[in-house]
Scaffold this active site. Structure first.
Site, PDB file in Angstrom:
ATOM      1  N   SER A 100      64.609  26.508  50.794  1.00 54.15           N
ATOM      2  CA  SER A 100      64.626  25.076  51.042  1.00 54.15           C
ATOM      3  C   SER A 100      63.199  24.591  51.296  1.00 54.15           C
ATOM      4  CB  SER A 100      65.572  24.748  52.202  1.00 54.15           C
ATOM      5  OG  SER A 100      65.850  23.364  52.260  1.00 54.15           O
ATOM      6  N   GLU A 193      67.305  25.027  42.730  1.00 58.72           N
ATOM      7  CA  GLU A 193      68.541  24.665  43.430  1.00 58.72           C
ATOM      8  C   GLU A 193      68.275  23.416  44.242  1.00 58.72           C
ATOM      9  OE1 GLU A 193      69.144  24.722  46.994  1.00 58.72           O
ATOM     10  OE2 GLU A 193      67.038  25.150  47.379  1.00 58.72           O
ATOM     11  N   HIS A 263      71.973  26.408  48.902  1.00 62.06           N
ATOM     12  CA  HIS A 263      72.429  26.040  50.242  1.00 62.06           C
ATOM     13  C   HIS A 263      73.910  26.346  50.452  1.00 62.06           C
ATOM     14  CE1 HIS A 263      68.610  23.858  50.246  1.00 62.06           C
ATOM     15  NE2 HIS A 263      68.765  23.655  51.549  1.00 62.06           N
TER      16      HIS A 263
END
Length: 302
Positions: A100, A193, A263
């Site tokens: 992330s 992602e 996630h």
């Protein structure tokens, strides 16, 4: 004994129990674990008592440990980039793991030093009671391996290629374009992602990478999870598949979906900067990564 430091160089930590459970997973496997002060302190939405304190905690952790596991993502790592001593981290041989917002580190580290790092579950994910056993198993297996391969189903036809593996969170990657922290990679395998973004924003970010020449320079783009897609009254049926089809139809670089990374509670560990081989046969992809950490400590609990 290998040492791991758990630190919060990005967003602040709220769920301390998850981090402490992650620390216990390491101890069970023979690691010496230190949890940094920046995990237990915060200002605003950031870890640590200040940006400088968070920077110092992270830099020190990279000097004291073979592995630094980020407690969570969020936002805040980009604040540290200008003052972080990447060369010292490289000379120490320290591995940093996270995903992330930690994409800021893994991407910059690769761009500035060619150093390898891990796009991997954070401590908050590893210690979550809902964490998939696959996530924990593959994480520790990659840590203990020199070469690692895993498999995932994909609708893509037979295909194979070799290239440098890199990528991470799509939004973060796009925010780094045009800076010295974005690597100039040709012939790589790019993985992406994201979470909680509308389909049109995913298309916009991919289109940004396409128009910047990044996608056309890769041998493949591997798609991880795009979780919790937001929708609005303006969509009229437009969704993720439309966004991906639009981009894939404008490049010769293949888009290969199905990578269990992102996630979700089930997520793989990927070695950024590794030499990777991707082989798709009969709708099953095999991704082999060379140059994994190969830590002495076994990947299984005592």
């Amino acid at each position: 004994m290998d040492k791991v430091g758990i630190n919060a160089p990005s967003g602040n930590v709220i769920h301390f129990k998850s981090v402490e459970r992650a620390a216990e997973l390491f101890r069970e496997r023979g690691w010496d674990v230190t949890i940094g002060e920046d995990v237990y302190t915060s200002f605003g939405r950031f870890g640590g008592s200040s940006d400088s304190a968070r920077l110092n905690d992270f830099q020190q952790a990279c000097s004291d440990n073979e592995l630094v596991l980020c407690a969570r993502g969020g936002y805040g790592f980009s604040r540290l980039l200008p003052n972080l001593d990447f060369n010292k981290i490289k000379s120490n041989g320290t591995w940093v793991a996270g995903f992330s917002d930690i994409t800021f580190f893994t991407t910059a580290y690769l761009a500035l030093t060619g150093g390898k790092s891990l796009q991997a579950p954070t401590a908050s994910v590893l210690g979550d009671l809902k964490c998939d056993p696959y996530t924990i198993q593959t994480f520790f297996e990659v840590l203990a391996a020199e070469e690692y391969k895993f498999f995932f189903p994909t609708p893509f036809p037979d295909f194979q290629t070799t290239g440098l593996l890199w990528g991470g969170n799509l939004t973060v990657l796009c925010s780094m374009l045009g800076t010295k922290y974005f690597p100039k990679i040709e012939g790589g395998i790019l993985f992406v992602e994201d979470i909680a973004e509308p389909a049109y924003k995913i298309e916009r970010d991919l289109n940004h990478l396409l128009q910047a020449g990044v996608i056309d320079n890769q041998k493949a783009v591997v798609l991880g999870d795009f979780s919790k897609i937001k929708s609005s009254e303006h969509d009229f049926g437009y969704g993720l598949e439309d966004a991906l089809s639009f981009i894939a139809g404008r490049t010769k670089t293949p888009f290969i979906s199905g990578l269990p990374f992102g996630h979700e509670m089930k997520t793989a560990t990927l070695v950024v900067g590794s030499e990777a081989h991707l082989n798709v046969q009969s709708n099953m992809a095999e991704l082999t990564m060379k140059g994994c950490p190969n830590f002495r400590v076994a990947g299984v609990p005592k």
